[in-house]
Write an enzyme that holds these catalytic residues in place. Structure first.
Site, PDB file in Angstrom:
ATOM      1  N   SER A  44       0.844  -1.198   0.000  1.00  9.91           N
ATOM      2  CA  SER A  44       0.000   0.000   0.000  1.00  9.91           C
ATOM      3  C   SER A  44       0.874   1.241   0.000  1.00  9.91           C
ATOM      4  O   SER A  44       0.622   2.199  -0.742  1.00  9.91           O
ATOM      5  CB  SER A  44      -0.872   0.027   1.260  1.00  9.91           C
ATOM      6  OG  SER A  44      -1.399  -1.231   1.554  1.00  9.91           O
ATOM      7  N   THR A  45       1.922   1.204   0.827  1.00  6.32           N
ATOM      8  CA  THR A  45       2.820   2.348   0.981  1.00  6.32           C
ATOM      9  C   THR A  45       3.536   2.674  -0.325  1.00  6.32           C
ATOM     10  O   THR A  45       3.898   3.817  -0.569  1.00  6.32           O
ATOM     11  CB  THR A  45       3.851   2.034   2.090  1.00  6.32           C
ATOM     12  OG1 THR A  45       3.120   1.611   3.250  1.00  6.32           O
ATOM     13  CG2 THR A  45       4.708   3.218   2.432  1.00  6.32           C
ATOM     14  N   TYR A 133      -1.222 -11.124   2.780  1.00  4.95           N
ATOM     15  CA  TYR A 133      -1.334  -9.737   3.239  1.00  4.95           C
ATOM     16  C   TYR A 133      -2.793  -9.488   3.615  1.00  4.95           C
ATOM     17  O   TYR A 133      -3.653  -9.341   2.755  1.00  4.95           O
ATOM     18  CB  TYR A 133      -0.879  -8.796   2.122  1.00  4.95           C
ATOM     19  CG  TYR A 133      -0.945  -7.311   2.417  1.00  4.95           C
ATOM     20  CD1 TYR A 133      -1.229  -6.803   3.678  1.00  4.95           C
ATOM     21  CD2 TYR A 133      -0.713  -6.386   1.403  1.00  4.95           C
ATOM     22  CE1 TYR A 133      -1.271  -5.444   3.926  1.00  4.95           C
ATOM     23  CE2 TYR A 133      -0.756  -5.017   1.631  1.00  4.95           C
ATOM     24  CZ  TYR A 133      -1.044  -4.552   2.902  1.00  4.95           C
ATOM     25  OH  TYR A 133      -1.104  -3.199   3.132  1.00  4.95           O
ATOM     26  N   LYS A 161       1.009 -11.096   6.914  1.00  5.63           N
ATOM     27  CA  LYS A 161       1.197  -9.720   7.383  1.00  5.63           C
ATOM     28  C   LYS A 161      -0.162  -9.287   7.909  1.00  5.63           C
ATOM     29  O   LYS A 161      -1.126  -9.164   7.147  1.00  5.63           O
ATOM     30  CB  LYS A 161       1.640  -8.815   6.240  1.00  5.63           C
ATOM     31  CG  LYS A 161       1.818  -7.389   6.679  1.00  5.63           C
ATOM     32  CD  LYS A 161       2.539  -6.591   5.625  1.00  5.63           C
ATOM     33  CE  LYS A 161       1.634  -5.567   4.978  1.00  5.63           C
ATOM     34  NZ  LYS A 161       1.003  -4.646   5.927  1.00  5.63           N
ATOM     35  N   THR A 163      -2.394  -6.760   9.338  1.00  4.05           N
ATOM     36  CA  THR A 163      -2.648  -5.330   9.563  1.00  4.05           C
ATOM     37  C   THR A 163      -4.078  -5.173  10.062  1.00  4.05           C
ATOM     38  O   THR A 163      -5.002  -4.894   9.306  1.00  4.05           O
ATOM     39  CB  THR A 163      -2.411  -4.507   8.278  1.00  4.05           C
ATOM     40  OG1 THR A 163      -1.104  -4.808   7.780  1.00  4.05           O
ATOM     41  CG2 THR A 163      -2.487  -3.017   8.559  1.00  4.05           C
ATOM     42  N   GLY A 185       1.293  -5.306  11.304  1.00  2.00           N
ATOM     43  CA  GLY A 185       1.153  -4.324  10.229  1.00  2.00           C
ATOM     44  C   GLY A 185       0.806  -2.922  10.678  1.00  2.00           C
ATOM     45  O   GLY A 185       0.876  -1.993   9.886  1.00  2.00           O
ATOM     46  N   ILE A 202       6.006  -4.979   9.627  1.00  2.00           N
ATOM     47  CA  ILE A 202       6.170  -4.355   8.305  1.00  2.00           C
ATOM     48  C   ILE A 202       5.405  -3.040   8.367  1.00  2.00           C
ATOM     49  O   ILE A 202       4.193  -3.054   8.630  1.00  2.00           O
ATOM     50  CB  ILE A 202       5.576  -5.254   7.191  1.00  2.00           C
ATOM     51  CG1 ILE A 202       6.293  -6.609   7.149  1.00  2.00           C
ATOM     52  CG2 ILE A 202       5.659  -4.546   5.842  1.00  2.00           C
ATOM     53  CD1 ILE A 202       5.634  -7.660   6.248  1.00  2.00           C
TER      54      ILE A 202
HETATM   55  C1  HMN Z   1       2.107  -1.770   3.005  1.00  2.00           C
HETATM   56  O1  HMN Z   1       1.462  -2.632   2.422  1.00  2.00           O
HETATM   57  O2  HMN Z   1       2.653  -0.864   2.430  1.00  2.00           O
HETATM   58  C2  HMN Z   1       2.251  -1.752   4.500  1.00  2.00           C
HETATM   59  O3  HMN Z   1       2.742  -2.909   4.937  1.00  2.00           O
HETATM   60  C3  HMN Z   1       1.035  -1.376   5.143  1.00  2.00           C
HETATM   61  C4  HMN Z   1       1.271  -1.068   6.623  1.00  2.00           C
HETATM   62  O4  HMN Z   1       0.577  -2.020   7.362  1.00  2.00           O
HETATM   63  C5  HMN Z   1       0.805   0.311   6.882  1.00  2.00           C
HETATM   64  N1  HMN Z   1      -0.604   0.378   6.553  1.00  2.00           N
HETATM   65  C6  HMN Z   1      -1.062   1.253   5.665  1.00  2.00           C
HETATM   66  O5  HMN Z   1      -0.391   2.144   5.207  1.00  2.00           O
HETATM   67  C7  HMN Z   1      -2.489   1.117   5.277  1.00  2.00           C
HETATM   68  C8  HMN Z   1       1.105   0.777   8.298  1.00  2.00           C
HETATM   69  O6  HMN Z   1       2.484   0.874   8.412  1.00  2.00           O
HETATM   70  C9  HMN Z   1       0.449   2.141   8.580  1.00  2.00           C
HETATM   71  O7  HMN Z   1       0.770   3.068   7.559  1.00  2.00           O
HETATM   72  C10 HMN Z   1       0.896   2.717   9.911  1.00  2.00           C
HETATM   73  O8  HMN Z   1       0.697   1.795  10.924  1.00  2.00           O
HETATM   74  C11 HMN Z   1       0.143   4.020  10.219  1.00  2.00           C
HETATM   75  O9  HMN Z   1      -1.217   3.749  10.454  1.00  2.00           O
END
Ligand code: HMN
Length: 289
Positions: A44-45, A133, A161, A163, A185, A202
């Site tokens: 997602s990032t 994921y 993962k 989240t 996550g 992650i």
């Molecule tokens: C990804 O897929 O890029 C990350 O692994 C996602 C990660 O779980 C992040 N979730 C999202 O951005 C939706 C978290 O690091 C999140 O950004 C952080 O905990 C702030 O809420």
């Protein structure tokens, strides 16, 4: 594969084109300054779901070329076009990625049988390992402990993962699948996840807050909960400020403050406004510099 992984940001120019040098700098910053154990590429990032197949491949190539074998690399290949996922899984495997990962298929209300078919189709197409994921708040896909167990019956599916803020489910998963890898996550909940004995984390914010993330994780694992909690408090002041100012644009601005060309976001995601940029600089000075 255990440890702290940055969910890699991508860098785009104002026209939305991939900025290769920027991506390379983000990779280097994560390895040299954030001292992460690995990179989760195309999540997602990485603004992955807004990219073409060719662009997704290009990001995998740049990240691997820059990181080499210095850290572990996981390629997120999930897409509701399963044939695209297979194509990406093959590409990442040929590049030498240590594992692939795939988001649960989203948008349509797929049955569990369809989800299972999706994962088996992807991983059975390559000689590699897969990390599920799971991010229900974005996909709307919730799976039970038993359903995760059914997916884990494929020995090439080595972990998840996770989240989600469902710590009851996380605890049930830890107990049921001690040999599978569980990655936390949500960076803001890392302490609670580490106490439940996840195998790593992650996260997006590790791109700018990697050392603190590692401290929380390692202190919690060592049973030093009070110390870990203090660092989680500071970390969450930072994360709350980032979320309030716009998640990915703010992390990009904080990287830019450090000379890393993290660039713009990919439309339709908006880049930071001038006001948000000023606020990001304040956040950087207050919590990171
Ligand atoms: C990804 O897929 O890029 C990350 O692994 C996602 C990660 O779980 C992040 N979730 C999202 O951005 C939706 C978290 O690091 C999140 O950004 C952080 O905990 C702030 O809420």
């Amino acid at each position: 594969m255990k440890g702290i992984y940055s969910a890699l940001l991508a860098s785009f120019d104002e026209q939305g084109k991939i900025n290769e040098q920027g991506v390379r700098e983000i990779v280097r910053h994560n390895i040299d300054k954030m001292m992460v154990d690995g990179l989760y590429v195309g999540g997602s990032t990485g603004e992955n779901f807004m990219l073409s197949t060719e662009e997704k491949k290009q990001i995998f190539e740049i990240a691997k070329d820059e990181a080499g074998s210095e850290v572990k690399l996981i390629a997120q290949v999930g897409s509701i076009n399963v044939y695209e996922s297979i194509d990406l899984a093959k590409h990442a495997t040929a590049l030498g990625y240590d594992a692939i990962s795939a988001v649960t298929p989203f948008y349509y209300k797929f049955s569990f049988e369809e989800i299972k078919d999706y994962y088996n189709m992807i991983i059975d197409s390559v000689d590699n390992r897969l990390i599920i994921y799971s991010i229900p708040f974005l996909t709307g896909v919730d799976m039970s402990v038993e359903q995760f167990g059914e997916l884990f019956e494929n020995p090439k599916i080595i972990g998840v993962k996770f989240t989600a803020a469902d710590f009851f489910l996380l605890e049930r998963m830890r107990k049921a699948y001690p040999d599978k890898l569980i990655f936390a996550g949500f960076d803001e909940m890392m302490l609670s996840a580490a106490v439940l004995d996840v195998d790593g984390a992650i996260g997006s914010t590790f791109n700018v807050n990697g050392p603190r993330a590692r401290q929380i994780y390692e202190l919690a694992k060592a049973g030093k909960i009070e110390e870990a909690r203090e660092i989680q408090h500071t970390t969450n002041d930072l994360i709350a400020a980032i979320l309030d100012n716009g998640l990915y644009p703010t992390i990009k601005c904080i990287l830019e403050e450090q000379g890393v060309h993290a660039g713009c976001c990919r439309k339709p995601m908006a880049s930071a406004t001038p006001e948000a940029r000023i606020r990001a600089r304040e956040i950087y000075k207050q919590y990171i510099k």
